[in-house]
Design an enzyme around this catalytic site. Structure first.
Site, mmCIF file in Angstrom:
data_model
loop_
_atom_site.group_PDB
_atom_site.id
_atom_site.type_symbol
_atom_site.label_atom_id
_atom_site.label_comp_id
_atom_site.label_asym_id
_atom_site.label_seq_id
_atom_site.Cartn_x
_atom_site.Cartn_y
_atom_site.Cartn_z
ATOM 1 N N TRP A 106 0.835 -1.211 0.000
ATOM 2 C CA TRP A 106 0.000 0.000 0.000
ATOM 3 C C TRP A 106 0.861 1.248 0.000
ATOM 4 O O TRP A 106 0.536 2.224 -0.683
ATOM 5 C CB TRP A 106 -0.989 -0.021 1.165
ATOM 6 C CG TRP A 106 -1.911 -1.199 1.081
ATOM 7 C CD1 TRP A 106 -2.014 -2.231 1.968
ATOM 8 C CD2 TRP A 106 -2.850 -1.499 0.027
ATOM 9 N NE1 TRP A 106 -2.947 -3.143 1.531
ATOM 10 C CE2 TRP A 106 -3.472 -2.724 0.351
ATOM 11 C CE3 TRP A 106 -3.214 -0.853 -1.156
ATOM 12 C CZ2 TRP A 106 -4.445 -3.313 -0.464
ATOM 13 C CZ3 TRP A 106 -4.181 -1.442 -1.973
ATOM 14 C CH2 TRP A 106 -4.783 -2.650 -1.624
ATOM 15 N N ASP A 157 -1.939 6.511 6.406
ATOM 16 C CA ASP A 157 -2.935 5.537 5.962
ATOM 17 C C ASP A 157 -3.168 4.573 7.119
ATOM 18 O O ASP A 157 -2.299 3.766 7.443
ATOM 19 C CB ASP A 157 -2.397 4.802 4.717
ATOM 20 C CG ASP A 157 -3.333 3.705 4.227
ATOM 21 O OD1 ASP A 157 -4.400 3.490 4.845
ATOM 22 O OD2 ASP A 157 -2.996 3.072 3.199
ATOM 23 N N LYS A 209 -12.007 -2.267 6.600
ATOM 24 C CA LYS A 209 -11.134 -3.101 7.419
ATOM 25 C C LYS A 209 -11.557 -3.105 8.893
ATOM 26 O O LYS A 209 -11.394 -4.101 9.561
ATOM 27 C CB LYS A 209 -9.677 -2.638 7.320
ATOM 28 C CG LYS A 209 -9.141 -2.524 5.904
ATOM 29 C CD LYS A 209 -8.751 -3.842 5.285
ATOM 30 C CE LYS A 209 -8.531 -3.777 3.774
ATOM 31 N NZ LYS A 209 -7.600 -2.763 3.303
HETATM 32 C C1 LIG Z 1 -6.975 -2.241 2.033
HETATM 33 C C2 LIG Z 1 -6.000 -1.177 2.145
HETATM 34 C C3 LIG Z 1 -5.905 -0.139 1.188
HETATM 35 C C4 LIG Z 1 -6.749 -0.108 -0.056
HETATM 36 O O1 LIG Z 1 -8.024 0.298 0.228
HETATM 37 P P1 LIG Z 1 -9.104 0.535 -0.937
HETATM 38 O O2 LIG Z 1 -10.255 1.058 -0.145
HETATM 39 O O3 LIG Z 1 -9.351 -0.812 -1.560
HETATM 40 O O4 LIG Z 1 -8.567 1.500 -1.904
HETATM 41 C C5 LIG Z 1 -4.978 0.856 1.399
HETATM 42 N N1 LIG Z 1 -4.173 0.849 2.467
HETATM 43 C C6 LIG Z 1 -4.218 -0.123 3.396
HETATM 44 C C7 LIG Z 1 -3.294 -0.076 4.573
HETATM 45 C C8 LIG Z 1 -5.137 -1.162 3.266
HETATM 46 O O5 LIG Z 1 -5.192 -2.127 4.189
#
Ligand SMILES: *Cc1c(COP(=O)(O)O)cnc(C)c1O
Length: 355
Positions: free
Chosen positions: A100, A167, A191
């Site tokens: 990511w 993030d 998540k």
């Molecule tokens: C799942 C995830 C993403 C991607 O998320 P999307 O909503 O599918 O764009 C980005 N960063 C992390 C840390 C993730 O776990």
């Protein structure tokens, strides 16, 4: 039979949230209409949006500190570029701790100079880099707090005067921290917060409006803030369900209470991974292990079919590792009960006993 759901995302949410969301799909609070057939400008939905926004801020302990919450669309992946669009003027720093982060770096490079301050790519991202130099004069430093795929998590924030952007898609609301150290936090809902379809952005308002480029309206945080996260039709069902999860979190005693349970779950599973001679943890240094996503492999691949059959018979779902790591990944988000982790540990012990 209800499964023990270790899926990495989309993933488990509290059962009570599923039930309330299902009811609201048919008849929202007895108004004779579904939550997804009323106007997003209705009194009912505006209340939902405002409650979700304020719960997000209060769970992070950011009330009265100049932060606002937005529920946007496009996933965390859209934030990879929105962050740079809105904040990158000259140069930004990125810590590369996995897939990511790598994707965030790729998007931000379209907008300005980037410094990769450190990377753990040399060891397939099985650790968190430490002791690296951070240049001065960065517009911001971007971190990925929890690396969902590799199972590492940042425990100590780097010392820097740069504005921190993070993030937190896979560990938001899972642990306490001084969140005022960050100027911008984003997290895809799917998540630890809600269904896929919305992304939480928590931003300190006074960092915005400083770049010289023109930003398209849909990608401009200030535009969304000016419209209270209703510039266009929000993902109403995803926001509603996220609000329910944030209410559930409040009923559990908030982030500090679930953090204790998350620590117990992680201790139970990592304890077994370390004790059981048939398994090996993927993350090099125990201090870097994620409390959310535990990655491990089986020492003898020829035994994999036998282990897979055992956990599937026990009603476990979603244990296969990401293809870039292989092996197994047990995701233990807030809604996963300790009893489900115990079921997995029992299976690992039975696997050893019957070897
Ligand atoms: C799942 C995830 C993403 C991607 O998320 P999307 O909503 O599918 O764009 C980005 N960063 C992390 C840390 C993730 O776990």
């Amino acid at each position: 039979m209800q499964k023990h759901n270790f899926s990495a995302g989309p993933c488990i949410l509290p059962q009570s949230v599923f039930r309330k969301a299902a009811d609201a799909l048919i008849d929202y609070n007895g108004i004779g209409l579904s939550i997804i057939e009323i106007s997003h400008r209705s009194k009912e939905f505006v209340e939902v949006m405002e409650r979700a926004r304020s719960l997000a801020i209060s769970h992070l302990g950011l009330e009265g500190k100049g932060y606002k919450a937005l529920f946007l669309q496009g996933g965390a992946s859209m934030q990879f570029l929105m962050v740079a669009y809105n904040l990158l003027q000259d140069k930004a720093g990125y810590l590369n701790t996995g897939t990511w982060s790598t994707k965030a770096i790729k998007e931000a490079k379209l907008f300005g100079d980037l410094v990769e301050v450190a990377s753990s790519k040399d060891q397939n991202f099985n650790y968190i880099p430490k002791g690296y130099e951070i240049p001065s004069g960065l517009d911001y430093l971007h971190l990925t707090s929890n690396n969902t795929i590799f199972g590492t998590q940042i425990k100590d924030l780097p010392q820097t005067d740069a504005s921190l952007v993070c993030d937190m898609s896979s560990d938001i609301f899972s642990r306490e921290m001084d969140f005022s150290k960050f100027d911008l936090i984003y997290a895809g809902a799917q998540k630890n917060m809600g269904p896929a379809g919305t992304t939480l952005v928590v931003v300190k308002e006074d960092i915005l409006g400083k770049v010289s480029r023109t930003i398209p309206s849909m990608l401009d945080y200030q535009v969304h803030l000016g419209k209270d996260s209703m510039f266009n039709t929000p993902a109403v069902f995803a926001v509603y369900t996220s609000m329910l999860t944030l209410e559930w979190l409040e009923q559990q005693g908030g982030v500090s209470a679930v953090e204790k349970i998350n620590n117990d779950k992680a201790a139970l599973l990592y304890g077994e991974i370390d004790r059981n001679p048939l398994f090996k943890g993927f993350v090099a240094d125990a201090a870097d292990r994620s409390t959310m996503n535990a990655t491990f492999t089986i020492n003898d691949d020829a035994q994999a079919d036998r282990f897979n059959a055992l956990w599937q018979e026990a009603g476990i779902n979603g244990l296969n590792g990401h293809r870039s790591v292989g092996g197994y990944r047990a995701s233990m988000y807030n809604a996963l009960p300790l009893s489900s982790v115990q079921v997995l540990v029992d299976v690992m012990q039975e696997f050893e006993r019957t070897a």
